[in-house]
Design an enzyme around this catalytic site. Sequence first.
Site, PDB file in Angstrom:
ATOM      1  N   CYS A  75      12.108  -8.249  21.935  1.00 35.89           N
ATOM      2  CA  CYS A  75      10.914  -7.542  22.396  1.00 35.89           C
ATOM      3  C   CYS A  75      10.040  -8.454  23.262  1.00 35.89           C
ATOM      4  O   CYS A  75       9.737  -9.578  22.866  1.00 35.89           O
ATOM      5  CB  CYS A  75      10.115  -7.069  21.177  1.00 35.89           C
ATOM      6  SG  CYS A  75       8.596  -6.230  21.642  1.00 35.89           S
ATOM      7  N   CYS A  81       2.213  -9.955  19.749  1.00 36.11           N
ATOM      8  CA  CYS A  81       1.945  -8.827  18.855  1.00 36.11           C
ATOM      9  C   CYS A  81       2.054  -9.307  17.400  1.00 36.11           C
ATOM     10  O   CYS A  81       2.797 -10.229  17.092  1.00 36.11           O
ATOM     11  CB  CYS A  81       3.010  -7.777  19.162  1.00 36.11           C
ATOM     12  SG  CYS A  81       3.139  -6.476  17.986  1.00 36.11           S
ATOM     13  N   TYR A 328       1.587   4.573 -10.427  1.00 36.49           N
ATOM     14  CA  TYR A 328       1.313   4.427  -8.988  1.00 36.49           C
ATOM     15  C   TYR A 328       2.287   5.337  -8.225  1.00 36.49           C
ATOM     16  O   TYR A 328       3.010   4.910  -7.338  1.00 36.49           O
ATOM     17  CB  TYR A 328       1.463   2.967  -8.532  1.00 36.49           C
ATOM     18  CG  TYR A 328       0.702   1.996  -9.403  1.00 36.49           C
ATOM     19  CD1 TYR A 328      -0.629   1.679  -9.112  1.00 36.49           C
ATOM     20  CD2 TYR A 328       1.289   1.407 -10.524  1.00 36.49           C
ATOM     21  CE1 TYR A 328      -1.342   0.795  -9.919  1.00 36.49           C
ATOM     22  CE2 TYR A 328       0.578   0.535 -11.336  1.00 36.49           C
ATOM     23  CZ  TYR A 328      -0.727   0.229 -11.026  1.00 36.49           C
ATOM     24  OH  TYR A 328      -1.428  -0.638 -11.830  1.00 36.49           O
ATOM     25  N   GLU A 349      -1.683   8.270 -10.349  1.00 36.85           N
ATOM     26  CA  GLU A 349      -1.991   7.741  -9.013  1.00 36.85           C
ATOM     27  C   GLU A 349      -3.473   7.988  -8.764  1.00 36.85           C
ATOM     28  O   GLU A 349      -4.005   8.993  -9.213  1.00 36.85           O
ATOM     29  CB  GLU A 349      -1.121   8.510  -8.000  1.00 36.85           C
ATOM     30  CG  GLU A 349      -1.656   8.650  -6.600  1.00 36.85           C
ATOM     31  CD  GLU A 349      -1.656   7.343  -5.853  1.00 36.85           C
ATOM     32  OE1 GLU A 349      -0.698   6.572  -5.956  1.00 36.85           O
ATOM     33  OE2 GLU A 349      -2.658   7.098  -5.142  1.00 36.85           O
ATOM     34  N   CYS A 425       6.306  -4.452  -3.473  1.00 37.64           N
ATOM     35  CA  CYS A 425       6.407  -4.919  -2.087  1.00 37.64           C
ATOM     36  C   CYS A 425       5.869  -6.337  -1.977  1.00 37.64           C
ATOM     37  O   CYS A 425       5.716  -6.857  -0.871  1.00 37.64           O
ATOM     38  CB  CYS A 425       5.658  -3.980  -1.148  1.00 37.64           C
ATOM     39  SG  CYS A 425       3.931  -3.785  -1.594  1.00 37.64           S
TER      40      CYS A 425
HETATM   41  C1  LIG Z   1       3.331   1.080  -3.143  1.00 32.95           C
HETATM   42  S1  LIG Z   1       2.567   2.644  -3.313  1.00 32.95           S
HETATM   43  C2  LIG Z   1       3.785   3.452  -4.277  1.00 32.95           C
HETATM   44  C3  LIG Z   1       3.963   4.885  -3.975  1.00 32.95           C
HETATM   45  C4  LIG Z   1       5.159   5.610  -4.558  1.00 32.95           C
HETATM   46  N1  LIG Z   1       5.733   5.007  -5.726  1.00 32.95           N
HETATM   47  C5  LIG Z   1       6.209   5.817  -3.483  1.00 32.95           C
HETATM   48  O1  LIG Z   1       7.297   5.221  -3.546  1.00 32.95           O
HETATM   49  O2  LIG Z   1       5.969   6.592  -2.542  1.00 32.95           O
HETATM   50  C6  LIG Z   1       1.279   2.282  -4.440  1.00 32.95           C
HETATM   51  C7  LIG Z   1       0.415   3.449  -4.813  1.00 32.95           C
HETATM   52  O3  LIG Z   1      -0.529   3.009  -5.791  1.00 32.95           O
HETATM   53  C8  LIG Z   1      -1.756   3.701  -5.586  1.00 32.95           C
HETATM   54  N2  LIG Z   1      -2.791   2.890  -6.251  1.00 32.95           N
HETATM   55  C9  LIG Z   1      -3.335   1.732  -5.814  1.00 32.95           C
HETATM   56  N3  LIG Z   1      -4.215   1.252  -6.706  1.00 32.95           N
HETATM   57  C10 LIG Z   1      -4.216   2.114  -7.753  1.00 32.95           C
HETATM   58  C11 LIG Z   1      -4.909   2.156  -8.982  1.00 32.95           C
HETATM   59  N4  LIG Z   1      -5.782   1.210  -9.312  1.00 32.95           N
HETATM   60  N5  LIG Z   1      -4.682   3.162  -9.822  1.00 32.95           N
HETATM   61  C12 LIG Z   1      -3.783   4.135  -9.511  1.00 32.95           C
HETATM   62  N6  LIG Z   1      -3.088   4.157  -8.342  1.00 32.95           N
HETATM   63  C13 LIG Z   1      -3.301   3.151  -7.468  1.00 32.95           C
HETATM   64  C14 LIG Z   1      -1.851   3.808  -4.093  1.00 32.95           C
HETATM   65  O4  LIG Z   1      -2.729   4.849  -3.713  1.00 32.95           O
HETATM   66  C15 LIG Z   1      -0.409   4.060  -3.682  1.00 32.95           C
HETATM   67  O5  LIG Z   1      -0.115   5.439  -3.612  1.00 32.95           O
END
Ligand SMILES: C[S@@+](CC[C@H](N)C(=O)[O-])C[C@H]1O[C@@H](n2cnc3c(N)ncnc32)[C@H](O)[C@@H]1O
Length: 468
Positions: A75, A81, A328, A349, A425
């Site tokens: 790129c 970037c 989550y 969530e 992640c």
């Molecule tokens: C990495 S994502 C995982 C989403 C899902 N497992 C997926 O694969 O699509 C983390 C999620 O945790 C939620 N989250 C972050 N902090 C949180 C909290 N304190 N309590 C509940 N949910 C939370 C975020 O909104 C987000 O949707």
Amino acid sequence: MSRKMKNKVITNLLIERIASEGKCLGHHEEKVVFVTGVAPGDVVDVRITKGKSSFMEGEPVKFHEYSTERIEPFCPHFGTCGGCKWQHINYDLQKTYKRQQVLDQFQRIAKVEIPEVWPTLGSEKTKYYRNKLDFTFSNKKWLTIEQIQSGEDFDRNALGFHIPKMFDKIVDVDHCYLQGNISNDVRNELRTFALANNLSFYDIRNQVGLLRNLIIRTTSTDQSMVIVQFGENDPEGIQKVMEFLNQKFPEITSLLYVINTKGNETFHDLDLVTFAGNDFIEEEMEGLKFRIGPKSFYQTNSEQAYELYKVARDFADLQGDEVVYDLYTGTGTIANFVAKKAKQVIGIEYVPAAIEDAKINSQINGIDNTLFYAGDMKDMLNDEFIANHAAPDLIITDPPRAGMDEKVLQMLLRLNAPKIVYVSCNPATQARDVALLGEKYKVEKIQPVDMFPQTYHVENVVLLTLKS
Ligand SMILES: C[S@@+](CC[C@H](N)C(=O)[O-])C[C@H]1O[C@@H](n2cnc3c(N)ncnc32)[C@H](O)[C@@H]1O
């Protein structure tokens, strides 16, 4: 002593190996030096940007030798970037380094006892793998040293990505290798239209300008969502832009806009207007449909998300009679994905809109054994909640980069679920959390999954089982 090193240049530093967060490391007078933008095997002069008593950080100012591991980045924006920081490293090595990062975090840093870390599960697509990109309009286009020195007058309007560590400078992106489908065409055509019509690009310092931000989301089913953020409430200008996009790209299945005059670009608290099409797009996985709204999270590499979820499901090894907690849960993708193999799945969530999507996703797929709740995990997962629901046989947890709250971890230790599948992640916070859970759990399996080729990011799935 090291603090005095700031801005000093260390010469001929051999870059020995990869470290965390995409940096590499070498040693100078027995001190570790973390360096950005290099590869193991490079020999460089490094300007020190941070000096601490135990380590230093720096950036390369001169290359004496290039590593044989280097490849030519594809790129033209590479290096300027903020994305794709590992384009100079071949893909096989990227996967090796990602596995190494997981190993380092668990063994060396968190000192967790682990079985063999499996080789990183690579992404078939190493370009055009993202389903979501976020471009910024700015009247402060990034100019190269050569452009500045040329004395020429350049148009300073840009539409592209932020330059790292510079909040107002934007690299004007011509072609981005991260997202396929209509992404490059929409961005470039919109920029050309805006310039031809003298529409103002956002001035972040003074917080003025009509065109602020452009989000493009695509699916493997060829649907697309385009969201334009306007920094001013100018109905005529807004109509012009939206009409143009609608006419020029009739294939956009969800065309939305939002007026955002706040100090930041987030729009979770704002109302979006559907200009044309639906207010959602739909992704598909194993025949299951997943509805994605403009405010919902969905894993950004759809194909690899499927691989990731399969690993989580394999680790879970459900027999059909289990109660599963999906912590989550986001829009309930994992919960719905494993539902037919479980007795009941309970997702938690904190974004209420995502929970609404999760429920819709169960509904449209005819899944009736899921329950979803919105709230902060550390408040939701309490004794009352447990008393009102069956105890989990399996916990799937997929927290944000910061990992799990201490209170949530303490609750997991009290819940005594026979198995925990921890998707993350960020292996650093994951290893920290697993160390704490180590009081009761042992690590059974570890599978790094590459969701983001050309970057140092790695997703990691860990299976924990209750010690007997
Ligand atoms: C990495 S994502 C995982 C989403 C899902 N497992 C997926 O694969 O699509 C983390 C999620 O945790 C939620 N989250 C972050 N902090 C949180 C909290 N304190 N309590 C509940 N949910 C939370 C975020 O909104 C987000 O949707």
